[in-house]
Design a protein around this motif. Sequence first.
Motif, PDB file in Angstrom:
ATOM      1  N   TRP A   1       0.844  -1.206   0.000  1.00 46.49           N
ATOM      2  CA  TRP A   1       0.000   0.000   0.000  1.00 46.49           C
ATOM      3  C   TRP A   1       0.880   1.258   0.000  1.00 46.49           C
ATOM      4  CZ3 TRP A   1      -5.273   0.759  -0.195  1.00 46.49           C
ATOM      5  CH2 TRP A   1      -5.738   2.021   0.168  1.00 46.49           C
ATOM      6  N   LEU A   2       1.896   1.256   0.864  1.00 47.66           N
ATOM      7  CA  LEU A   2       2.762   2.445   0.960  1.00 47.66           C
ATOM      8  C   LEU A   2       3.592   2.651  -0.306  1.00 47.66           C
ATOM      9  CD1 LEU A   2       4.027   2.644   4.636  1.00 47.66           C
ATOM     10  CD2 LEU A   2       2.235   3.940   3.511  1.00 47.66           C
ATOM     11  N   LYS A   3       3.900   1.552  -0.986  1.00 48.02           N
ATOM     12  CA  LYS A   3       4.612   1.690  -2.266  1.00 48.02           C
ATOM     13  C   LYS A   3       3.712   2.354  -3.293  1.00 48.02           C
ATOM     14  CE  LYS A   3       8.150  -1.753  -2.659  1.00 48.02           C
ATOM     15  NZ  LYS A   3       8.237  -3.183  -2.680  1.00 48.02           N
ATOM     16  N   ARG A   4       2.457   1.921  -3.300  1.00 48.85           N
ATOM     17  CA  ARG A   4       1.509   2.452  -4.299  1.00 48.85           C
ATOM     18  C   ARG A   4       1.069   3.875  -3.935  1.00 48.85           C
ATOM     19  NH1 ARG A   4      -1.215   4.479  -7.253  1.00 48.85           N
ATOM     20  NH2 ARG A   4      -2.939   3.815  -8.583  1.00 48.85           N
ATOM     21  N   PHE A   5       0.844   4.126  -2.632  1.00 52.01           N
ATOM     22  CA  PHE A   5       0.386   5.450  -2.171  1.00 52.01           C
ATOM     23  C   PHE A   5       1.338   5.947  -1.080  1.00 52.01           C
ATOM     24  CE2 PHE A   5      -3.650   2.998  -2.981  1.00 52.01           C
ATOM     25  CZ  PHE A   5      -3.942   3.586  -4.209  1.00 52.01           C
TER      26      PHE A   5
ATOM     27  N   SER B   1       2.079   8.836  -0.026  1.00 46.53           N
ATOM     28  CA  SER B   1       1.713  10.047   0.732  1.00 46.53           C
ATOM     29  C   SER B   1       0.196  10.216   0.692  1.00 46.53           C
ATOM     30  CB  SER B   1       2.359  11.278   0.090  1.00 46.53           C
ATOM     31  OG  SER B   1       1.829  11.444  -1.221  1.00 46.53           O
ATOM     32  N   PHE B   2      -0.318  11.108   1.571  1.00 40.61           N
ATOM     33  CA  PHE B   2      -1.750  11.400   1.540  1.00 40.61           C
ATOM     34  C   PHE B   2      -2.143  11.970   0.186  1.00 40.61           C
ATOM     35  CE2 PHE B   2      -1.121  11.593   6.227  1.00 40.61           C
ATOM     36  CZ  PHE B   2      -2.003  10.584   6.558  1.00 40.61           C
ATOM     37  N   LYS B   3      -1.239  12.800  -0.397  1.00 38.47           N
ATOM     38  CA  LYS B   3      -1.560  13.408  -1.693  1.00 38.47           C
ATOM     39  C   LYS B   3      -1.704  12.338  -2.762  1.00 38.47           C
ATOM     40  CE  LYS B   3       0.321  17.984  -1.063  1.00 38.47           C
ATOM     41  NZ  LYS B   3       1.475  18.845  -1.143  1.00 38.47           N
ATOM     42  N   ALA B   4      -0.802  11.351  -2.735  1.00 37.22           N
ATOM     43  CA  ALA B   4      -0.868  10.284  -3.740  1.00 37.22           C
ATOM     44  C   ALA B   4      -2.176   9.507  -3.594  1.00 37.22           C
ATOM     45  CB  ALA B   4       0.323   9.338  -3.576  1.00 37.22           C
ATOM     46  N   LEU B   5      -2.573   9.244  -2.356  1.00 33.52           N
ATOM     47  CA  LEU B   5      -3.815   8.505  -2.119  1.00 33.52           C
ATOM     48  C   LEU B   5      -5.020   9.349  -2.535  1.00 33.52           C
ATOM     49  CD1 LEU B   5      -5.313   6.039  -0.998  1.00 33.52           C
ATOM     50  CD2 LEU B   5      -5.065   6.988   1.287  1.00 33.52           C
ATOM     51  N   ALA B   6      -4.970  10.641  -2.190  1.00 31.71           N
ATOM     52  CA  ALA B   6      -6.103  11.521  -2.504  1.00 31.71           C
ATOM     53  C   ALA B   6      -6.313  11.648  -4.006  1.00 31.71           C
ATOM     54  CB  ALA B   6      -5.861  12.903  -1.884  1.00 31.71           C
ATOM     55  N   SER B   7      -5.244  11.614  -4.776  1.00 33.83           N
ATOM     56  CA  SER B   7      -5.413  11.830  -6.219  1.00 33.83           C
ATOM     57  C   SER B   7      -5.741  10.539  -6.973  1.00 33.83           C
ATOM     58  CB  SER B   7      -4.158  12.497  -6.805  1.00 33.83           C
ATOM     59  OG  SER B   7      -3.062  11.650  -6.576  1.00 33.83           O
TER      60      SER B   7
ATOM     61  N   ASP C   1      -9.184   2.521  -8.071  1.00 31.61           N
ATOM     62  CA  ASP C   1      -7.795   2.079  -7.846  1.00 31.61           C
ATOM     63  C   ASP C   1      -7.538   1.780  -6.370  1.00 31.61           C
ATOM     64  OD1 ASP C   1      -6.954   1.983 -10.379  1.00 31.61           O
ATOM     65  OD2 ASP C   1      -5.948   3.937 -10.389  1.00 31.61           O
ATOM     66  N   VAL C   2      -8.125   2.613  -5.511  1.00 31.59           N
ATOM     67  CA  VAL C   2      -7.951   2.407  -4.067  1.00 31.59           C
ATOM     68  C   VAL C   2      -8.553   1.053  -3.665  1.00 31.59           C
ATOM     69  CG1 VAL C   2      -8.667   3.275  -1.794  1.00 31.59           C
ATOM     70  CG2 VAL C   2      -7.868   4.870  -3.539  1.00 31.59           C
ATOM     71  N   LEU C   3      -9.747   0.760  -4.181  1.00 28.26           N
ATOM     72  CA  LEU C   3     -10.400  -0.512  -3.845  1.00 28.26           C
ATOM     73  C   LEU C   3      -9.627  -1.698  -4.420  1.00 28.26           C
ATOM     74  CD1 LEU C   3     -14.104   0.598  -4.311  1.00 28.26           C
ATOM     75  CD2 LEU C   3     -13.095  -0.234  -2.187  1.00 28.26           C
ATOM     76  N   ARG C   4      -9.064  -1.516  -5.611  1.00 33.60           N
ATOM     77  CA  ARG C   4      -8.265  -2.613  -6.202  1.00 33.60           C
ATOM     78  C   ARG C   4      -7.043  -2.892  -5.336  1.00 33.60           C
ATOM     79  NH1 ARG C   4      -9.167  -0.029 -11.186  1.00 33.60           N
ATOM     80  NH2 ARG C   4     -10.873  -1.068 -12.245  1.00 33.60           N
ATOM     81  N   GLN C   5      -6.388  -1.831  -4.871  1.00 34.54           N
ATOM     82  CA  GLN C   5      -5.184  -2.010  -4.057  1.00 34.54           C
ATOM     83  C   GLN C   5      -5.527  -2.662  -2.712  1.00 34.54           C
ATOM     84  OE1 GLN C   5      -2.126  -1.297  -5.261  1.00 34.54           O
ATOM     85  NE2 GLN C   5      -1.188  -2.125  -3.422  1.00 34.54           N
TER      86      GLN C   5
END
Length: 263
Positions: free
Chosen positions: A17-21, A23-29, A34-38
């Motif tokens: 998860w941390l590799k994919r997102f 930072s908060f900004k990366a997750l927010a954008s 994609d979030v559900l897939r991860q």
Amino acid sequence: MAQQTQISRVADFYSAWLKRFPSFKALASASRADVLRQWSGLGYNNRAVRLHQLAKEITNRHRGKLPQTADELMALPGIGKYTAHAVVCFAFGQSLPVVDVNVRRVLSRTVWNIRSSSEMKSENEIWNIAAALLPKNKASDWNQALMDIGSQICTARKPKCGECPLYRNCASAFSPAFAVKFRTLKKIEPHHNGTPRRLIRGKILKTLYTGPKRFNDLLPLLNGNHAAAKRKFLRGVLALMENDGIIEMHGNGTSMRIALPET
Ligand code: SF4
């Protein structure tokens, strides 16, 4: 991630998860899809939705940086007193009490002579006691010690008073009431023909990872031959998933289009 899930199961997901997102900004954008897939495979997908919403709030209101006071954290969606205090105490070293259900049980038993878990003191009383007992400059160690005692020694059903470091000062130590067995009522999970709703939600989500589907495409995910009952149950599950922000539905009836949210 660790809510209702063992840490050992979470560990691999957490790194990926941390590799994919990172930072908060990366997750927010990222898109909700994609979030559900991860998140796939961890279960309780509402947590992914809430985390995504939280990242957006932190990005918009705090320029992508997690606030460092309990009040600011509690003003964010999905963060209650326990989480806020745990974050500022354990991550930022502030001297605040942290009360989860285990700590509540330990303090209820230690301070008051109680006979069963149903006599546990109210949240407010416990937060006040926890704040008054907090040792100076040792809040993090103290809070973690209480949590460990609650999860390992002062358990709900069989407290091991003989092994407990608090027994000399505990009002409930060795209470004969602890030997009385009590029955707990098992929660019955909603299900369709014996398949828990939770698993059906997981199957629906997995199918949607490959792209949007029609209502009728999802019906074969439910077992049984009673078509009307299957349709009714599926409609109910989809309504809940839409309400949780996990899917979007467009149109009506059996041709309804169901997809993961893109925003
Ligand atoms: S002495 Fe017994 S009841 Fe008291 S805190 Fe320890 S385990 Fe719990």
